[in-house]
Each structure stands twice: as C-alpha cells, then as structure tokens.
Design a protein around this motif. Structure first.
Motif, PDB file in Angstrom:
ATOM      1  N   ILE A   1       0.874  -1.167   0.000  1.00 34.51           N
ATOM      2  CA  ILE A   1       0.000   0.000   0.000  1.00 34.51           C
ATOM      3  C   ILE A   1       0.910   1.215   0.000  1.00 34.51           C
ATOM      4  CG2 ILE A   1      -1.716   1.258   1.328  1.00 34.51           C
ATOM      5  CD1 ILE A   1      -2.343  -1.470   2.704  1.00 34.51           C
ATOM      6  N   GLU A   2       0.667   2.114  -0.936  1.00 36.52           N
ATOM      7  CA  GLU A   2       1.504   3.297  -0.947  1.00 36.52           C
ATOM      8  C   GLU A   2       1.070   4.223   0.184  1.00 36.52           C
ATOM      9  OE1 GLU A   2       2.028   5.086  -4.762  1.00 36.52           O
ATOM     10  OE2 GLU A   2       3.312   6.655  -3.950  1.00 36.52           O
ATOM     11  N   VAL A   3       2.059   4.837   0.807  1.00 31.77           N
ATOM     12  CA  VAL A   3       1.781   5.657   1.976  1.00 31.77           C
ATOM     13  C   VAL A   3       1.816   7.125   1.573  1.00 31.77           C
ATOM     14  CG1 VAL A   3       2.579   6.185   4.292  1.00 31.77           C
ATOM     15  CG2 VAL A   3       2.935   3.918   3.359  1.00 31.77           C
ATOM     16  N   SER A   4       0.919   7.920   2.126  1.00 34.80           N
ATOM     17  CA  SER A   4       0.933   9.343   1.780  1.00 34.80           C
ATOM     18  C   SER A   4       1.996  10.069   2.598  1.00 34.80           C
ATOM     19  CB  SER A   4      -0.435   9.958   2.058  1.00 34.80           C
ATOM     20  OG  SER A   4      -0.568  10.145   3.447  1.00 34.80           O
ATOM     21  N   LEU A   5       2.307  11.271   2.174  1.00 31.85           N
ATOM     22  CA  LEU A   5       3.294  12.071   2.893  1.00 31.85           C
ATOM     23  C   LEU A   5       2.858  12.320   4.336  1.00 31.85           C
ATOM     24  CD1 LEU A   5       4.334  14.772   0.279  1.00 31.85           C
ATOM     25  CD2 LEU A   5       5.623  12.787   1.054  1.00 31.85           C
ATOM     26  N   PHE A   6       1.540  12.412   4.538  1.00 28.34           N
ATOM     27  CA  PHE A   6       1.053  12.686   5.887  1.00 28.34           C
ATOM     28  C   PHE A   6       1.350  11.527   6.829  1.00 28.34           C
ATOM     29  CE2 PHE A   6      -1.510  15.316   3.101  1.00 28.34           C
ATOM     30  CZ  PHE A   6      -1.256  16.559   3.659  1.00 28.34           C
ATOM     31  N   ASP A   7       1.189  10.317   6.301  1.00 32.31           N
ATOM     32  CA  ASP A   7       1.495   9.144   7.126  1.00 32.31           C
ATOM     33  C   ASP A   7       2.960   9.146   7.532  1.00 32.31           C
ATOM     34  OD1 ASP A   7      -1.085   8.089   6.923  1.00 32.31           O
ATOM     35  OD2 ASP A   7      -0.613   7.225   4.957  1.00 32.31           O
ATOM     36  N   VAL A   8       3.798   9.468   6.560  1.00 34.41           N
ATOM     37  CA  VAL A   8       5.233   9.480   6.828  1.00 34.41           C
ATOM     38  C   VAL A   8       5.543  10.519   7.893  1.00 34.41           C
ATOM     39  CG1 VAL A   8       7.507   9.862   5.832  1.00 34.41           C
ATOM     40  CG2 VAL A   8       5.755   8.701   4.489  1.00 34.41           C
TER      41      VAL A   8
END
Lengths: 241, 181
Positions: free
Chosen positions: A139-146
């Motif tokens: 699942i690709e992670v968004s910048l916010f998750d990072v």
C-alpha cells in the motif's frame, strides 16, 4: 585433591548443575551408576567456591544441586528405621537425571551438525531482500502518514533525552545521496529503524526533509505491507541504475 | 506422458516455498497412479543428487524443497548481502532438543530435565517458530504445553520426528565423548 587446581574452569561454561556434575564424573572417570557421592560433592563444592561472577538465579540452581548431593549422602549414611520396599539406592533419581541429560547433550551434538549443514543451504523463502517492490502487494503511503510516524518517533526520542550538542551542518544534497546509496545497498529502508539510528535531532530533520523531497520527486516510494504496518521506503526501479 | 510427470513434479517443487509433500502431489495429479508419481519423484531427486547442480532437492518436514548446494553458501551470501546466519545458542539448542524428545511438555518439565530455568529460551524458540504452544495441561497452575513445529523439522532437515537422532546414534556419541564445540 591432586588435580583440582589445574582445572580452573569458570562456572559460566556450564549449562547448569547437571552439566557441571557430568563434567566432574567424566573428569574423574567415575562410573555413573556408582557415584562416590562424598568425593563428588567435595569436588562440586570446590567449583562453587571458585565462582567469581554468577548471578543469583544461576547460583541458586547450582546450590540446589549441592543440597541434593548432601541430602543423598546423608541418606546413605543414616541407618533406616523402616525399609520401604521401593526405596533402593538414594542416588537412583539423580543417576537417571544425569543419564537423561547426557542423552540430550549427545543429541545436541548431532543436531548441531545438521544445523551447520542446513544453514548453508538457501531456500526460496530466504529471499525477501532481493525482491523489488513492484512484485509485492504494498500500500503506498501518503506524505502525511510518513510525517506522522516521524513526529511520533521524535517524541519518543525526546523522552529518551537526546541532546543536541555538536554543531555540524548537514547538507540536503549530501543526505539525499546518502539515502539513495543506502537504498541501493539494502533495497529498502525501514523508516523507524533508519530514523531511530540518526544521532542528532538536526540530522534526523535534514534526513526527513530529504526523504519527503525524494518521495515528492518520485525517486523513492514509501509503502506498507498492510495498513498500520511498518513503513518501508524503496527506490523506484527506473532510477535504480 | 511419463516424462511429463517428472517435469510437472519438478515445476511443483519449484513454485513451492514450503516443503511439498508427496500426498499433496498425488492429490493434485489424480490422473496419474500413485505408484507412478512416487517413482517419478524418486527419479527426480535422484537426478538432482547424481548430476551436481547449483540447486538440489532436499526432503524436509515431510516434503520436497529446492535448496542451494551448501558449498556455494559463500557466494550466495555475497549476492544477498547477507551476513552469517545466526546459529542457535547452546542453551536454546539444549532446550529445543529436550522439547523434541519429551514433547508434549511443559516449562517445569524442561527445566527439571536441564537442571536450569528454561523460560528465557522458550521465548526465543517461540519467536523463531521452532516450538509452539498447543494448549494447557490439566494440572495445578494449568501450565502451557509445548511442541516442536514443522519449521523445526525443516530447520534440521528432518523428515519427521522419527528422524531425530536415534538411541543408537546417541549412544555412539556418548561412547565417543560428546563434548560439543
């Protein structure tokens, strides 16, 4: 009494009291079915006296065996008032335990050889590192998750009490190359591990901004195996070479 | 057709990540008689052991599995940038073989046999999936019951628990002197 001085062996090398006892029996070439309890106890206690650093937990196990040995000896010395039928040699249980333990030790030796052979054979299960991220269902992670994980990590670090003392400048360009080099070497970067190992807050911040930039310019991709899993960063394959 | 059968089995083993059992092959290839499947599988493993290749077929945990020849270990590590694989510690191995021979068993029993507390080792072995908890004993304190896993068999390249070192093998080692390492 003659050779005990030449055998200065640390208790640490023994797996436990049974191990030590077996060693003494072998050393003295004693018949395991007919152990002279008095002399073996004496020898055993001498080893305990030699101890320098064993922790209490371990020591208690060794002491328990010493108590057992003395108990056996006393039972052998004292005349019994009543003879129960089943009661034979007081050493019997101990001998059985020793033999049992000896078997386990011998089996370990065989298993160790099998392990050594097997460990050199690589199976297909052992290859996750070389797989590229496209083949895995991520699942690709968004910048916010990072960013969220990063701030949590920094908060945790703050609790550990990191102090920024050194003044050293980190260039974004260098750090970016650093990350790419790391990815080329290890295929992927474990987010928590990577930032957990950064020494100073400043360095972490710089590395973090670099990572964000790399993600937005699509040099790397941040993914999770499934929701709430660890975030891993992979190099996008087109820039691999 | 018969020649195909060997190839089909080879392909099956190739795509399997866990040891593939003969029963499963038979189950899938219903159109072939069991005897023929057995013969083809035996011929296939024989072929690999006679003609030395980079890979070979091993029998572990009741099934077939492709594995690399152990002498190429050094090169493979280079490819995978993998450091040495960790061996089991002496205490872990001792605990593990105690469980293997006395299973199903409990912490108290294991500790009694080894003469030392084994709780720490059990944790490591559980993490490595070499042992598993199969329930609780119906005795005071309801202690957990442990058994070895399929992975345990694969780890030592044993086909089943019957392949554990036999009484004779153990006696031979004891007679020789068993000092490990």
């Amino acid at each position: 009494m003659e050779s005990s001085q030449s055998y200065q062996i640390d208790l640490e090398v023994f797996q436990g009291p049974l191990d030590l006892l077996l060693f003494l029996i072998k050393k003295k070439k004693i018949d395991i079915h007919n152990i002279p309890i008095a002399s073996i106890t004496k020898e055993y206690l001498r080893y305990l006296d030699n101890k320098k650093k064993i922790n209490l937990e371990r020591e208690s196990e060794f002491l328990l065996m010493a108590a057992l040995l003395i108990h056996i000896k006393s039972r052998m010395l004292l005349p019994r008032e009543t003879y129960e039928e089943e009661e034979g040699d007081p050493r019997k249980t101990l001998v059985e335990r020793l033999l049992d333990y000896e078997n386990i030790k011998a089996a370990c030796k065989i298993l160790r050889e099998k392990e050594a052979k097997q460990i050199k054979k690589w199976k297909r299960t052992a290859l996750p590192r070389s797989v590229s991220f496209q083949e895995l269902d991520f699942i690709e992670v968004s910048l916010f998750d990072v960013a969220e994980v990063f701030f949590k990590l920094m908060l945790r670090k703050e609790k550990d009490g990191i102090r920024v003392i050194k003044r050293k400048d980190f260039s974004v360009k260098e750090k970016k190359q650093d990350i790419i080099r790391y990815l080329k070497n290890y295929s992927y970067l474990d987010f928590l591990e990577y930032f957990g190992s950064q020494k100073t807050l400043e360095e972490s911040m710089v590395a973090f901004f670099c990572l964000l930039e790399l993600i937005s310019e699509r040099t790397v991709i941040a993914v999770q195996e499934s929701l709430f899993h660890r975030i891993k960063v992979w190099l996008r394959s087109e820039v691999k070479e | 057709m018969k020649k195909d059968l060997k190839n089909i089995i080879e392909a099956f083993i190739f795509v399997s990540i866990d040891p593939l059992s003969l029963d499963k092959i038979k189950d899938i290839l219903k159109e072939f008689p069991d005897k023929e499947i057995e013969r083809a599988a035996a011929e296939l493993t024989e072929y690999y052991s006679e003609n030395k290749r980079g890979i070979t077929i091993i029998q572990a945990s009741g099934g077939y599995l492709f594995a690399t020849q152990n002498e190429y270990d050094v090169y493979i590590k280079r490819l995978l940038k993998h450091e040495k694989k960790q061996k089991l510690s002496r205490e872990s191995l001792e605990t593990l073989s105690t469980i293997a021979y006395h299973q199903p068993t409990t912490l108290a029993e294991i500790s009694a046999i080894r003469g030392v507390d084994a709780s720490h080792c059990l944790k490591t072995l559980l993490e490595k999936k070499l042992i598993k908890i199969v329930g609780r004993k119906k005795s005071p304190g309801k202690p957990l019951i442990y058994r070895t896993t399929k992975h345990f068999l694969a780890y030592f390249e044993l086909n089943s628990l019957e392949d554990l070192p036999s009484k004779e093998e153990i006696e031979k080692i004891i007679a020789e002197k068993y000092e490990e390492e």
